[in-house]
Design a protein around this motif. Structure first.
Motif, PDB file in Angstrom:
ATOM      1  N   ARG A 204      24.115 -66.406 -10.466  1.00 51.80           N
ATOM      2  CA  ARG A 204      25.036 -67.204 -11.282  1.00 51.80           C
ATOM      3  C   ARG A 204      25.149 -66.667 -12.693  1.00 51.80           C
ATOM      4  O   ARG A 204      26.230 -66.663 -13.276  1.00 51.80           O
ATOM      5  N   VAL A 205      24.048 -66.215 -13.271  1.00 52.41           N
ATOM      6  CA  VAL A 205      24.092 -65.622 -14.617  1.00 52.41           C
ATOM      7  C   VAL A 205      24.957 -64.373 -14.586  1.00 52.41           C
ATOM      8  O   VAL A 205      25.816 -64.170 -15.451  1.00 52.41           O
ATOM      9  N   ASP A 206      24.745 -63.523 -13.581  1.00 49.24           N
ATOM     10  CA  ASP A 206      25.562 -62.308 -13.457  1.00 49.24           C
ATOM     11  C   ASP A 206      27.043 -62.650 -13.319  1.00 49.24           C
ATOM     12  O   ASP A 206      27.896 -62.034 -13.957  1.00 49.24           O
ATOM     13  N   GLN A 207      27.348 -63.641 -12.478  1.00 48.44           N
ATOM     14  CA  GLN A 207      28.743 -64.047 -12.294  1.00 48.44           C
ATOM     15  C   GLN A 207      29.337 -64.574 -13.590  1.00 48.44           C
ATOM     16  O   GLN A 207      30.476 -64.265 -13.930  1.00 48.44           O
ATOM     17  N   PHE A 208      28.562 -65.369 -14.328  1.00 46.83           N
ATOM     18  CA  PHE A 208      29.047 -65.919 -15.584  1.00 46.83           C
ATOM     19  C   PHE A 208      29.391 -64.805 -16.569  1.00 46.83           C
ATOM     20  O   PHE A 208      30.466 -64.797 -17.164  1.00 46.83           O
ATOM     21  N   TYR A 209      28.468 -63.860 -16.741  1.00 52.77           N
ATOM     22  CA  TYR A 209      28.720 -62.795 -17.708  1.00 52.77           C
ATOM     23  C   TYR A 209      29.860 -61.882 -17.270  1.00 52.77           C
ATOM     24  O   TYR A 209      30.604 -61.381 -18.103  1.00 52.77           O
ATOM     25  N   ARG A 210      30.018 -61.681 -15.969  1.00 56.76           N
ATOM     26  CA  ARG A 210      31.171 -60.900 -15.506  1.00 56.76           C
ATOM     27  C   ARG A 210      32.465 -61.669 -15.772  1.00 56.76           C
ATOM     28  O   ARG A 210      33.469 -61.093 -16.160  1.00 56.76           O
ATOM     29  N   LEU A 211      32.428 -62.987 -15.549  1.00 52.94           N
ATOM     30  CA  LEU A 211      33.599 -63.834 -15.754  1.00 52.94           C
ATOM     31  C   LEU A 211      34.071 -63.805 -17.208  1.00 52.94           C
ATOM     32  O   LEU A 211      35.263 -63.723 -17.479  1.00 52.94           O
ATOM     33  N   ILE A 212      33.128 -63.857 -18.132  1.00 54.46           N
ATOM     34  CA  ILE A 212      33.531 -63.848 -19.542  1.00 54.46           C
ATOM     35  C   ILE A 212      33.705 -62.433 -20.082  1.00 54.46           C
ATOM     36  O   ILE A 212      34.049 -62.256 -21.246  1.00 54.46           O
ATOM     37  N   GLY A 213      33.470 -61.433 -19.237  1.00 56.33           N
ATOM     38  CA  GLY A 213      33.670 -60.053 -19.665  1.00 56.33           C
ATOM     39  C   GLY A 213      32.612 -59.573 -20.638  1.00 56.33           C
ATOM     40  O   GLY A 213      32.894 -58.759 -21.521  1.00 56.33           O
TER      41      GLY A 213
END
Length: 87
Positions: free
Chosen positions: A53-62
Motif C-alpha cells: 500500500r505504501v508503494d502504491q500510494f507513492y506511485r499514485l502521487i508520483g
C-alpha cells in the motif's frame, strides 16, 4: 471443495493427534505452536500489505518524480531526510 482446518479442528483432529503422539508432542505444546505460527503469518501478511500500500500510494502521487531543492536560507547540514536526499 477442500477447506483448511481451523486451529480448533486441527487440535482435535484424530489423524493429527496420532501423528502428534508419535512425535511426542503434547496437545498444549501443539496448540501453542499453531497459535504462534498463525500470529507470525498474520504479522508477515500485514507487513507485506502495508509495504504494497505504501508503494502504491507513492506511485499514485508520483513521488518518484519529486525533485525539490532544499531551502536556500537553511544550511545544508540542517536539511535532512529522505525528500532532501533525493536532490
Amino acid at each position: 471443495m477442500f477447506r483448511d482446518l481451523t486451529l480448533h479442528q486441527a487440535i482435535q483432529d484424530p489423524l493429527i493427534a496420532q501423528m502428534r503422539k508419535a512425535d511426542g508432542i503434547g496437545m498444549e505444546e501443539f496448540a501453542t505452536f499453531l497459535m504462534k505460527a498463525a500470529d507470525h503469518y498474520r504479522v508477515t501478511e500485514l507487513e507485506s500489505l502495508q509495504r504494497r500500500r505504501v508503494d502504491q500510494f507513492y506511485r499514485l502521487i508520483g513521488a518518484g518524480d519529486i525533485h525539490m531543492p532544499p531551502p536556500r536560507d537553511v544550511p545544508r547540514h540542517v536539511v535532512k531526510g529522505p525528500i532532501w536526499d533525493l536532490c
